[in-house]
Design an enzyme around this catalytic site. Sequence first.
Site, PDB file in Angstrom:
ATOM      1  N   HIS A 268       0.945  -1.357  -0.113  1.00  0.00           N
ATOM      2  CA  HIS A 268      -0.200  -0.045   0.027  1.00  0.00           C
ATOM      3  C   HIS A 268       0.923   1.096  -0.036  1.00  0.00           C
ATOM      4  CE1 HIS A 268      -3.497   2.547   0.675  1.00  0.00           C
ATOM      5  NE2 HIS A 268      -3.913   2.191   1.761  1.00  0.00           N
ATOM      6  N   HIS A 307      -2.398  -2.068  -9.920  1.00  0.00           N
ATOM      7  CA  HIS A 307      -3.337  -1.484  -8.889  1.00  0.00           C
ATOM      8  C   HIS A 307      -4.409  -2.314  -8.946  1.00  0.00           C
ATOM      9  CE1 HIS A 307      -5.758   1.639  -6.839  1.00  0.00           C
ATOM     10  NE2 HIS A 307      -4.540   2.045  -6.529  1.00  0.00           N
ATOM     11  N   ASP A 363       2.876   5.665  -6.729  1.00  0.00           N
ATOM     12  CA  ASP A 363       4.151   5.399  -6.034  1.00  0.00           C
ATOM     13  C   ASP A 363       5.263   5.435  -7.024  1.00  0.00           C
ATOM     14  OD1 ASP A 363       3.296   5.501  -3.494  1.00  0.00           O
ATOM     15  OD2 ASP A 363       2.332   3.148  -3.773  1.00  0.00           O
TER      16      ASP A 363
HETATM   17  N1  CMC Z   1       4.623  -6.491 -10.708  1.00  0.00           N
HETATM   18  C1  CMC Z   1       4.550  -7.549 -11.317  1.00  0.00           C
HETATM   19  N2  CMC Z   1       3.434  -8.346 -11.580  1.00  0.00           N
HETATM   20  C2  CMC Z   1       2.162  -7.887 -10.776  1.00  0.00           C
HETATM   21  C3  CMC Z   1       2.275  -6.742 -10.411  1.00  0.00           C
HETATM   22  C4  CMC Z   1       3.672  -5.874 -10.391  1.00  0.00           C
HETATM   23  N3  CMC Z   1       3.840  -4.745  -9.739  1.00  0.00           N
HETATM   24  N4  CMC Z   1       1.266  -6.247  -9.894  1.00  0.00           N
HETATM   25  C5  CMC Z   1       0.400  -7.352  -9.984  1.00  0.00           C
HETATM   26  N5  CMC Z   1       0.979  -8.355 -10.943  1.00  0.00           N
HETATM   27  C6  CMC Z   1       0.538  -9.403 -11.442  1.00  0.00           C
HETATM   28  C7  CMC Z   1       0.198 -10.504 -10.420  1.00  0.00           C
HETATM   29  O1  CMC Z   1       1.448 -11.641 -10.190  1.00  0.00           O
HETATM   30  C8  CMC Z   1      -1.004 -11.404 -11.002  1.00  0.00           C
HETATM   31  O2  CMC Z   1      -0.370 -12.180 -12.217  1.00  0.00           O
HETATM   32  P1  CMC Z   1      -1.079 -13.689 -12.327  1.00  0.00           P
HETATM   33  O3  CMC Z   1      -2.189 -13.349 -12.906  1.00  0.00           O
HETATM   34  O4  CMC Z   1      -0.163 -14.405 -13.317  1.00  0.00           O
HETATM   35  O5  CMC Z   1      -1.045 -14.209 -11.051  1.00  0.00           O
HETATM   36  C9  CMC Z   1      -1.718 -10.174 -11.880  1.00  0.00           C
HETATM   37  O6  CMC Z   1      -0.665  -9.150 -12.261  1.00  0.00           O
HETATM   38  C10 CMC Z   1      -2.881  -9.484 -10.947  1.00  0.00           C
HETATM   39  O7  CMC Z   1      -2.350  -9.117  -9.926  1.00  0.00           O
HETATM   40  P2  CMC Z   1      -3.157  -9.154  -8.499  1.00  0.00           P
HETATM   41  O8  CMC Z   1      -2.110  -9.396  -7.295  1.00  0.00           O
HETATM   42  O9  CMC Z   1      -4.215 -10.195  -8.413  1.00  0.00           O
HETATM   43  O10 CMC Z   1      -3.557  -7.587  -8.427  1.00  0.00           O
HETATM   44  P3  CMC Z   1      -4.031  -6.960  -7.065  1.00  0.00           P
HETATM   45  O11 CMC Z   1      -5.209  -6.274  -7.558  1.00  0.00           O
HETATM   46  O12 CMC Z   1      -4.392  -8.195  -6.139  1.00  0.00           O
HETATM   47  O13 CMC Z   1      -2.931  -6.302  -6.284  1.00  0.00           O
HETATM   48  C11 CMC Z   1      -1.334  -4.449  -6.217  1.00  0.00           C
HETATM   49  C12 CMC Z   1      -2.693  -4.938  -6.689  1.00  0.00           C
HETATM   50  C13 CMC Z   1      -1.167  -2.940  -6.103  1.00  0.00           C
HETATM   51  C14 CMC Z   1      -1.060  -5.018  -4.553  1.00  0.00           C
HETATM   52  C15 CMC Z   1      -0.193  -5.180  -7.021  1.00  0.00           C
HETATM   53  O14 CMC Z   1      -0.379  -4.788  -8.226  1.00  0.00           O
HETATM   54  C16 CMC Z   1       1.146  -4.862  -6.477  1.00  0.00           C
HETATM   55  O15 CMC Z   1       1.702  -5.713  -5.618  1.00  0.00           O
HETATM   56  N6  CMC Z   1       1.709  -3.871  -6.885  1.00  0.00           N
HETATM   57  C17 CMC Z   1       2.964  -3.395  -6.416  1.00  0.00           C
HETATM   58  C18 CMC Z   1       3.066  -2.528  -5.420  1.00  0.00           C
HETATM   59  C19 CMC Z   1       2.467  -1.435  -5.379  1.00  0.00           C
HETATM   60  O16 CMC Z   1       3.240  -0.807  -6.296  1.00  0.00           O
HETATM   61  N7  CMC Z   1       1.687  -0.752  -4.618  1.00  0.00           N
HETATM   62  C20 CMC Z   1       1.013   0.530  -4.651  1.00  0.00           C
HETATM   63  C21 CMC Z   1      -0.311   0.598  -5.007  1.00  0.00           C
HETATM   64  S1  CMC Z   1      -0.764   2.095  -5.331  1.00  0.00           S
HETATM   65  C22 CMC Z   1      -0.853   2.914  -3.877  1.00  0.00           C
HETATM   66  C23 CMC Z   1      -1.670   2.582  -3.157  1.00  0.00           C
HETATM   67  O17 CMC Z   1      -2.947   2.550  -3.094  1.00  0.00           O
HETATM   68  O18 CMC Z   1      -1.350   2.415  -1.701  1.00  0.00           O
END
Ligand code: CMC
Length: 428
Positions: A268, A307, A363
């Site tokens: 987050h 996201h 971010d």
């Molecule tokens: N790098 C590589 N792969 C990713 C990333 C990433 N940053 N984000 C998602 N994926 C992949 C994930 O592995 C999954 O792949 P698969 O379908 O093959 O399993 C797919 O994309 C869908 O991801 P998810 O984990 O189901 O997506 P989510 O909605 O649960 O997670 C998130 C959202 C923000 C937690 C995630 O994208 C992430 O961990 N990003 C990196 C951390 C980050 O930048 N966070 C800041 C968010 S914005 C500020 C805030 O609101 O706090």
Amino acid sequence: MSKDTLTITDNRTGKTYEVDIANGTIKAMDLRKIKVSEEDFGLMTYDPAFQNTASTSSKITFIDGDKGILEYRGYPIEQVAEKASFLEVVWLLQNGELPNAKQLEGFRNQVTMHTMVHENMREFIDGFRYDAHPMGILLSTVGALSTFYPEAKNVGDATNRRIQMTRLVAKIPTLAAYAYRHRRGLPIVYPDNDLSYAGNFLNMMFKMTEPKYRPNPAVEKALDVLFTLHADHEQNCSTSTMRVVGSSKADPYSALAAAAAALYGPLHGGANEEVIYMLRKIGSKERIPDFIKSVKAGEGKLMGFGHRVYKNYDPRAKVIKRLADEVFDAIGKNPLIDIAIELEKIALEDEYFVKRKLYPNVDFYSGLIYEAMGIPLDMMTVLFAIGRTPGWLAQWEELLNDPEQKIARPRQVYLGPSRREFVSIDKR
Ligand code: CMC
């Protein structure tokens, strides 16, 4: 003829039910009438991580994640960031309309009057280890503020609520700067009421022996915009935490401490800090392809990308990217920016990221600006928390005024052992 209802046939019983559709949702409670027998509890939805559950209605922030739209009370974020000061945004989020000049001036005075914190807070902060993470200090000290304002627990009293909200907006930067000074072993700097909200924060962070701190106008403006860009983002992890804790009628200091704790996590608000570590680790443009390969192999994430809601370019990231140029022109470039731009370019052309609709989020570029401003990595989430405070508070107040809300209490699907007799210790 079309009707705003959903007809469900339960194939276990052959019975058919009709439930209302309003605002693109059905009420989860309407499913409870779907039963196999009289004793049956009734149907529930199973939604780990609330991926498809609206926990509230809200009039504060609108996001269209597919189109990359973010609006505060209907105003597009791009316009708000360009034209409004952060305190104007705080007013807008909390009151629903933009303030007129007199209202804004009055509000600015009130916030300025509340920037000091009790001297006991200094001793409290002194008790932390010299290397305590400032986010840990911030969330602890915000929680501790509730003990200074015991009347804050009267959350049903609208006037009292507003006083606490103003106090929180005013005091969070003070606590944040104290946490930083403690970590650096520097004496704390008291607020300077002549300065703007962002200017005073820079003063409390960076003033040394000079009699009067004068913030760099470009840095002061950029910080104000960064606070605005973080001010609210509807029902994200920390805001939902604020609402869940607030739903038990806890005071706003305690609820906000919990929200800050949720923000602390690397998925987050902690992501901006992680982006810088990642860019430092990559080290040069030549090493980007190898890094991308490792991400695709599941060895780590591309931090600052992806996201839960945006499946398009995060509109805040667009504003921040532009802002970065202005800041770098004024105070010098962060050398990591070249790696970041190249990394973004390569990722946006790569099938892995395209297929999953992974774009830069807020971010990705914010940490680069903070770093250029001289803000250390572990303060970055703290700055996110300062910006997000008015959003948390506006959402908290909306919750308290919402007759549909009750104490938050999700259900579970129990899959553990069924009833069994206790085994005494000598028989195990
Ligand atoms: N790098 C590589 N792969 C990713 C990333 C990433 N940053 N984000 C998602 N994926 C992949 C994930 O592995 C999954 O792949 P698969 O379908 O093959 O399993 C797919 O994309 C869908 O991801 P998810 O984990 O189901 O997506 P989510 O909605 O649960 O997670 C998130 C959202 C923000 C937690 C995630 O994208 C992430 O961990 N990003 C990196 C951390 C980050 O930048 N966070 C800041 C968010 S914005 C500020 C805030 O609101 O706090």
